[in-house]
Design a protein around this motif. Structure first.
Motif, PDB file in Angstrom:
ATOM      1  N   GLY A 202       0.519  -1.148   0.159  1.00 44.06           N
ATOM      2  CA  GLY A 202       0.130  -0.010  -0.091  1.00 44.06           C
ATOM      3  C   GLY A 202       0.784   1.239   0.134  1.00 44.06           C
ATOM      4  O   GLY A 202      -0.214   2.296   0.118  1.00 44.06           O
ATOM      5  N   ASP A 203       2.632   1.108   0.374  1.00 41.23           N
ATOM      6  CA  ASP A 203       2.994   2.613  -0.115  1.00 41.23           C
ATOM      7  C   ASP A 203       2.633   3.207  -1.238  1.00 41.23           C
ATOM      8  O   ASP A 203       2.816   4.077  -1.409  1.00 41.23           O
ATOM      9  N   PHE A 204       2.635   2.361  -2.253  1.00 39.62           N
ATOM     10  CA  PHE A 204       2.615   2.525  -3.818  1.00 39.62           C
ATOM     11  C   PHE A 204       1.654   3.867  -3.813  1.00 39.62           C
ATOM     12  O   PHE A 204       1.439   4.918  -4.175  1.00 39.62           O
ATOM     13  N   GLU A 205       0.397   3.112  -3.537  1.00 40.50           N
ATOM     14  CA  GLU A 205      -0.917   3.960  -3.147  1.00 40.50           C
ATOM     15  C   GLU A 205      -1.053   4.889  -2.368  1.00 40.50           C
ATOM     16  O   GLU A 205      -1.593   5.999  -2.474  1.00 40.50           O
ATOM     17  N   THR A 206      -0.309   5.276  -1.493  1.00 38.94           N
ATOM     18  CA  THR A 206      -0.511   5.923  -0.606  1.00 38.94           C
ATOM     19  C   THR A 206       0.397   7.666  -1.015  1.00 38.94           C
ATOM     20  O   THR A 206      -0.253   8.233  -1.369  1.00 38.94           O
TER      21      THR A 206
ATOM     22  N   ILE B  26       0.456  12.629  -3.461  1.00 37.95           N
ATOM     23  CA  ILE B  26       0.956  13.255  -5.045  1.00 37.95           C
ATOM     24  C   ILE B  26      -0.528  14.074  -5.671  1.00 37.95           C
ATOM     25  O   ILE B  26      -0.439  14.871  -5.697  1.00 37.95           O
ATOM     26  N   ARG B  27      -1.840  13.586  -6.015  1.00 36.38           N
ATOM     27  CA  ARG B  27      -2.939  13.466  -6.715  1.00 36.38           C
ATOM     28  C   ARG B  27      -3.669  14.637  -5.740  1.00 36.38           C
ATOM     29  O   ARG B  27      -4.129  15.699  -6.056  1.00 36.38           O
ATOM     30  N   GLU B  28      -3.770  14.404  -4.852  1.00 35.77           N
ATOM     31  CA  GLU B  28      -4.286  15.111  -3.660  1.00 35.77           C
ATOM     32  C   GLU B  28      -3.658  16.884  -3.543  1.00 35.77           C
ATOM     33  O   GLU B  28      -4.367  17.588  -3.366  1.00 35.77           O
ATOM     34  N   ALA B  29      -2.345  16.702  -3.699  1.00 35.75           N
ATOM     35  CA  ALA B  29      -1.172  17.887  -3.649  1.00 35.75           C
ATOM     36  C   ALA B  29      -1.641  18.312  -5.241  1.00 35.75           C
ATOM     37  O   ALA B  29      -1.110  19.820  -5.576  1.00 35.75           O
TER      38      ALA B  29
ATOM     39  N   ASP C  18       8.668  15.267   1.785  1.00 34.88           N
ATOM     40  CA  ASP C  18       7.952  16.341   1.458  1.00 34.88           C
ATOM     41  C   ASP C  18       7.010  16.846   1.687  1.00 34.88           C
ATOM     42  O   ASP C  18       5.798  16.613   2.989  1.00 34.88           O
ATOM     43  N   LEU C  19       6.448  15.646   0.783  1.00 36.71           N
ATOM     44  CA  LEU C  19       4.374  16.085   0.586  1.00 36.71           C
ATOM     45  C   LEU C  19       3.807  15.478   1.295  1.00 36.71           C
ATOM     46  O   LEU C  19       3.050  15.654   2.239  1.00 36.71           O
ATOM     47  N   LEU C  20       4.066  13.528   1.271  1.00 37.44           N
ATOM     48  CA  LEU C  20       3.929  13.025   2.302  1.00 37.44           C
ATOM     49  C   LEU C  20       4.034  13.752   3.616  1.00 37.44           C
ATOM     50  O   LEU C  20       2.768  13.184   4.512  1.00 37.44           O
ATOM     51  N   GLU C  21       5.040  13.709   4.197  1.00 39.17           N
ATOM     52  CA  GLU C  21       5.073  14.575   6.040  1.00 39.17           C
ATOM     53  C   GLU C  21       3.894  15.621   5.939  1.00 39.17           C
ATOM     54  O   GLU C  21       3.291  15.265   6.996  1.00 39.17           O
TER      55      GLU C  21
ATOM     56  N   GLY D 298       0.926  13.901   6.773  1.00 39.19           N
ATOM     57  CA  GLY D 298       0.449  12.931   7.573  1.00 39.19           C
ATOM     58  C   GLY D 298       1.050  11.292   7.547  1.00 39.19           C
ATOM     59  O   GLY D 298       0.702  10.934   8.696  1.00 39.19           O
ATOM     60  N   GLU D 299       1.607  11.662   6.434  1.00 40.40           N
ATOM     61  CA  GLU D 299       2.082  10.447   5.885  1.00 40.40           C
ATOM     62  C   GLU D 299       3.581   9.433   6.828  1.00 40.40           C
ATOM     63  O   GLU D 299       3.894  10.517   6.573  1.00 40.40           O
ATOM     64  N   SER D 300       3.925   8.850   7.659  1.00 42.06           N
ATOM     65  CA  SER D 300       4.587   8.180   7.593  1.00 42.06           C
ATOM     66  C   SER D 300       6.481   7.120   6.737  1.00 42.06           C
ATOM     67  O   SER D 300       5.790   6.356   6.689  1.00 42.06           O
TER      68      SER D 300
END
Length: 75
Positions: free
Chosen positions: A5-9, A14-17, A30-33, A36-38
């Motif tokens: 699921g890491d790839f899907e996250t 990226i899509r949301e941003a 940086d986008l993931l952080e 709120g993604e770890s």
């Protein structure tokens, strides 16, 4: 450690941003952080994306630094 699921996250963030163009693993981290993604490191992000490049889901631009581009359909 990589998780299913890491790839899907990564793809969803990226899509949301709504970011256009290729991004480095550090920019993606940086986008993931920011969302709120770890993830442990930019290296972990690059590893996940590199594995999916083999299936054509993402393009790796072999430059310094490497950049990653998702196709226009948000895959």
């Amino acid at each position: 450690m990589l998780h299913h699921g890491d790839f899907e996250t990564i793809r969803a963030v990226i899509r949301e941003a709504d970011r256009d163009g290729p991004l480095t693993a550090r920019e993606i981290l940086d986008l993931l952080e920011d969302h709120g993604e770890s993830f442990d490191s930019a290296h972990q992000v690059a590893t996940v994306l590199g594995r999916h490049a083999e299936t054509g889901e993402i393009e790796v631009i072999r430059d310094q630094p490497y950049r990653y581009r998702f196709d226009e359909r948000g895959r």
